[in-house]
Enzyme design. Sequence first.
Site, PDB file in Angstrom:
ATOM      1  N   ARG A   1      50.686 -52.788  30.165  1.00  0.00           N
ATOM      2  CA  ARG A   1      50.474 -54.071  29.469  1.00  0.00           C
ATOM      3  C   ARG A   1      51.784 -54.676  28.965  1.00  0.00           C
ATOM      4  O   ARG A   1      51.829 -55.310  27.909  1.00  0.00           O
ATOM      5  CB  ARG A   1      49.513 -53.905  28.282  1.00  0.00           C
ATOM      6  CG  ARG A   1      48.117 -53.494  28.649  1.00  0.00           C
ATOM      7  CD  ARG A   1      47.415 -54.519  29.536  1.00  0.00           C
ATOM      8  NE  ARG A   1      46.076 -54.097  29.803  1.00  0.00           N
ATOM      9  CZ  ARG A   1      45.749 -53.255  30.787  1.00  0.00           C
ATOM     10  NH1 ARG A   1      46.681 -52.797  31.622  1.00  0.00           N
ATOM     11  NH2 ARG A   1      44.492 -52.879  30.952  1.00  0.00           N
TER      12      ARG A   1
ATOM     13  N   SER B   1      40.409 -56.980  25.095  1.00  0.00           N
ATOM     14  CA  SER B   1      40.940 -55.918  24.222  1.00  0.00           C
ATOM     15  C   SER B   1      41.936 -56.526  23.247  1.00  0.00           C
ATOM     16  O   SER B   1      42.888 -57.171  23.673  1.00  0.00           O
ATOM     17  CB  SER B   1      41.682 -54.863  25.047  1.00  0.00           C
ATOM     18  OG  SER B   1      40.834 -54.392  26.058  1.00  0.00           O
TER      19      SER B   1
ATOM     20  N   GLU C   1      47.487 -56.390  21.643  1.00  0.00           N
ATOM     21  CA  GLU C   1      47.761 -56.800  23.024  1.00  0.00           C
ATOM     22  C   GLU C   1      47.779 -58.339  23.059  1.00  0.00           C
ATOM     23  O   GLU C   1      48.489 -58.942  23.853  1.00  0.00           O
ATOM     24  CB  GLU C   1      46.635 -56.253  23.919  1.00  0.00           C
ATOM     25  CG  GLU C   1      46.796 -56.597  25.369  1.00  0.00           C
ATOM     26  CD  GLU C   1      45.617 -56.109  26.219  1.00  0.00           C
ATOM     27  OE1 GLU C   1      45.264 -54.915  26.166  1.00  0.00           O
ATOM     28  OE2 GLU C   1      45.055 -56.952  26.933  1.00  0.00           O
TER      29      GLU C   1
HETATM   30  C1  LIG Z   1      36.699 -61.290  28.301  1.00  0.00           C
HETATM   31  C2  LIG Z   1      38.136 -60.915  28.578  1.00  0.00           C
HETATM   32  C3  LIG Z   1      38.432 -59.845  29.403  1.00  0.00           C
HETATM   33  C4  LIG Z   1      39.755 -59.477  29.669  1.00  0.00           C
HETATM   34  N1  LIG Z   1      39.998 -58.426  30.481  1.00  0.00           N
HETATM   35  C5  LIG Z   1      41.258 -58.043  30.741  1.00  0.00           C
HETATM   36  C6  LIG Z   1      41.525 -56.935  31.596  1.00  0.00           C
HETATM   37  O1  LIG Z   1      40.621 -56.312  32.141  1.00  0.00           O
HETATM   38  N2  LIG Z   1      42.810 -56.586  31.815  1.00  0.00           N
HETATM   39  C7  LIG Z   1      43.854 -57.279  31.256  1.00  0.00           C
HETATM   40  O2  LIG Z   1      45.018 -56.902  31.512  1.00  0.00           O
HETATM   41  N3  LIG Z   1      43.637 -58.337  30.439  1.00  0.00           N
HETATM   42  C8  LIG Z   1      42.379 -58.734  30.178  1.00  0.00           C
HETATM   43  N4  LIG Z   1      42.139 -59.787  29.339  1.00  0.00           N
HETATM   44  C9  LIG Z   1      43.273 -60.480  28.720  1.00  0.00           C
HETATM   45  C10 LIG Z   1      43.753 -61.735  29.493  1.00  0.00           C
HETATM   46  O3  LIG Z   1      42.794 -62.149  30.437  1.00  0.00           O
HETATM   47  C11 LIG Z   1      45.085 -61.511  30.205  1.00  0.00           C
HETATM   48  O4  LIG Z   1      46.087 -61.157  29.284  1.00  0.00           O
HETATM   49  C12 LIG Z   1      45.546 -62.753  30.977  1.00  0.00           C
HETATM   50  O5  LIG Z   1      46.667 -62.467  31.765  1.00  0.00           O
HETATM   51  C13 LIG Z   1      45.870 -63.940  30.079  1.00  0.00           C
HETATM   52  O6  LIG Z   1      45.957 -65.041  30.949  1.00  0.00           O
HETATM   53  P1  LIG Z   1      45.891 -66.516  30.423  1.00  0.00           P
HETATM   54  O7  LIG Z   1      46.174 -67.425  31.571  1.00  0.00           O
HETATM   55  O8  LIG Z   1      44.636 -66.748  29.700  1.00  0.00           O
HETATM   56  O9  LIG Z   1      47.148 -66.514  29.452  1.00  0.00           O
HETATM   57  P2  LIG Z   1      47.280 -67.074  27.923  1.00  0.00           P
HETATM   58  O10 LIG Z   1      46.315 -66.367  27.080  1.00  0.00           O
HETATM   59  O11 LIG Z   1      47.153 -68.572  28.006  1.00  0.00           O
HETATM   60  O12 LIG Z   1      48.744 -66.654  27.643  1.00  0.00           O
HETATM   61  C14 LIG Z   1      49.062 -65.291  27.432  1.00  0.00           C
HETATM   62  C15 LIG Z   1      50.581 -65.146  27.257  1.00  0.00           C
HETATM   63  O13 LIG Z   1      51.233 -65.424  28.477  1.00  0.00           O
HETATM   64  C16 LIG Z   1      52.140 -66.529  28.319  1.00  0.00           C
HETATM   65  N5  LIG Z   1      52.080 -67.307  29.565  1.00  0.00           N
HETATM   66  C17 LIG Z   1      50.952 -67.819  30.129  1.00  0.00           C
HETATM   67  N6  LIG Z   1      51.277 -68.434  31.293  1.00  0.00           N
HETATM   68  C18 LIG Z   1      52.629 -68.291  31.448  1.00  0.00           C
HETATM   69  C19 LIG Z   1      53.564 -68.718  32.444  1.00  0.00           C
HETATM   70  N7  LIG Z   1      53.191 -69.407  33.524  1.00  0.00           N
HETATM   71  N8  LIG Z   1      54.869 -68.400  32.266  1.00  0.00           N
HETATM   72  C20 LIG Z   1      55.254 -67.688  31.177  1.00  0.00           C
HETATM   73  N9  LIG Z   1      54.435 -67.269  30.201  1.00  0.00           N
HETATM   74  C21 LIG Z   1      53.133 -67.573  30.343  1.00  0.00           C
HETATM   75  C22 LIG Z   1      51.641 -67.289  27.109  1.00  0.00           C
HETATM   76  O14 LIG Z   1      52.671 -68.043  26.503  1.00  0.00           O
HETATM   77  C23 LIG Z   1      51.163 -66.149  26.237  1.00  0.00           C
HETATM   78  O15 LIG Z   1      52.235 -65.533  25.595  1.00  0.00           O
HETATM   79  C24 LIG Z   1      40.822 -60.199  29.078  1.00  0.00           C
HETATM   80  C25 LIG Z   1      40.533 -61.301  28.245  1.00  0.00           C
HETATM   81  C26 LIG Z   1      39.196 -61.663  28.003  1.00  0.00           C
HETATM   82  C27 LIG Z   1      38.905 -62.851  27.138  1.00  0.00           C
END
Ligand SMILES: Cc1cc2nc3c(=O)[nH]c(=O)nc-3n(C[C@H](O)[C@H](O)[C@H](O)COP(=O)(O)OP(=O)(O)OC[C@H]3O[C@@H](n4cnc5c(N)ncnc54)[C@H](O)[C@@H]3O)c2cc1C
Length: 336
Positions: A164, A235, A331
């Site tokens: 992570r 998480s 996380e």
């Molecule tokens: C129901 C649920 C289940 C999930 N299951 C998992 C799982 O199984 N495994 C797992 O690893 N995670 C899981 N997650 C967490 C999440 O989906 C991941 O961390 C995902 O990668 C976040 O993506 P996002 O586009 O929503 O990013 P955001 O939440 O919008 O951003 C997350 C971070 O990344 C940065 N960021 C986003 N895009 C960029 C970019 N293009 N360049 C640079 N920085 C950027 C943001 O500034 C922020 O710091 C889950 C979340 C939920 C709600």
Amino acid sequence: MQHIKNQDLIHLNTFHIKAIARDFFIIENEQEIPLLLNSKDLVQTTPLILGSGSNILFVNNPHRPIIQLAFKRLQILERQSDYHIIEVEAGMKWDDLVRWSVMNNYYGLVNLSYIPSTVGAAPVQNIGAYGEEVGNFITHVHIYNTERQRFETLSHKECSFGYRTSIFKTALRGKAIITRIRLRLPTKPQFNLSYRDLHFLKDNPNLSLWLLRLTIGKIRMTKLPDPSIIGNAGSFFKNPIISPEKFSTLQSRYPQVPHYQMPDGKIKIPAGWLIDRLGLKGYRHGNAGVYENNALVLVNHGNATGKEILELSRIIQSKVKQAFDIDLVPEVNIIQ
Ligand SMILES: Cc1cc2nc3c(=O)[nH]c(=O)nc-3n(C[C@H](O)[C@H](O)[C@H](O)COP(=O)(O)OP(=O)(O)OC[C@H]3O[C@@H](n4cnc5c(N)ncnc54)[C@H](O)[C@@H]3O)c2cc1C
């Protein structure tokens, strides 16, 4: 490029926390990034890149400008007999990519089905699930380096992927806008069934990418609340990784403690187990709570503020520290 003033973020974060972004930009292609960053609107500020908001907690109205990337092209760059190289732009929904890979018989990404991410956010915390991590398939990440003000390409090694984590959460935190990722996807059958809940598929003669995706979807539904029904960010804490000495002390007190041996000799403990041991499933702090079916997930019971969720997370951290002498690290990205 679009510039929206006073954008409500309630539907742009999966916790459904109410927050207002004073300046919100939607970028349609890579070339607009330097234009925007050098414009009078953004000069001297550090913007926040927002993907699908599934790993973010807005504690206050963000004082930084927010940028969303809307470009989402996918290209096959190279075809070898046992793998293809593909490149995907940051704005694509992660699961659209996984579904595409399954439809086109690429192996590997299927274990990461249904993670609510954008492609651009996937390398940031090296998304992982069911024994697989995206870093295992990434060969390169293309970024715009906001400090050096230029586009750069990082090799897999330079991304420093870990559990992570990656360079985008450490040395390049807040300095890299991920624009595209390049993946090496196997074309010959290979299934990762190492996760305990997937073992039963090992002897199934009908095992296919679609069956694995369906199975993962079913498992995820039982473990994770749907953010469209109850706000959450998956998480909330990382699973702590502790030294063998600390683990033996813990195990002498709790012989049944679940644990996973890490390649470097350290031991990973499920954070959810620690929180559950303290009887915190279903615990509430105002409108924020610990999900009753999974202690690792914090939820918004309706109208929770970011501050309430943050306070709840701190209560949990302090109880876990007191009981087990273990530090839980969020996380989720906390935006103050
Ligand atoms: C129901 C649920 C289940 C999930 N299951 C998992 C799982 O199984 N495994 C797992 O690893 N995670 C899981 N997650 C967490 C999440 O989906 C991941 O961390 C995902 O990668 C976040 O993506 P996002 O586009 O929503 O990013 P955001 O939440 O919008 O951003 C997350 C971070 O990344 C940065 N960021 C986003 N895009 C960029 C970019 N293009 N360049 C640079 N920085 C950027 C943001 O500034 C922020 O710091 C889950 C979340 C939920 C709600």
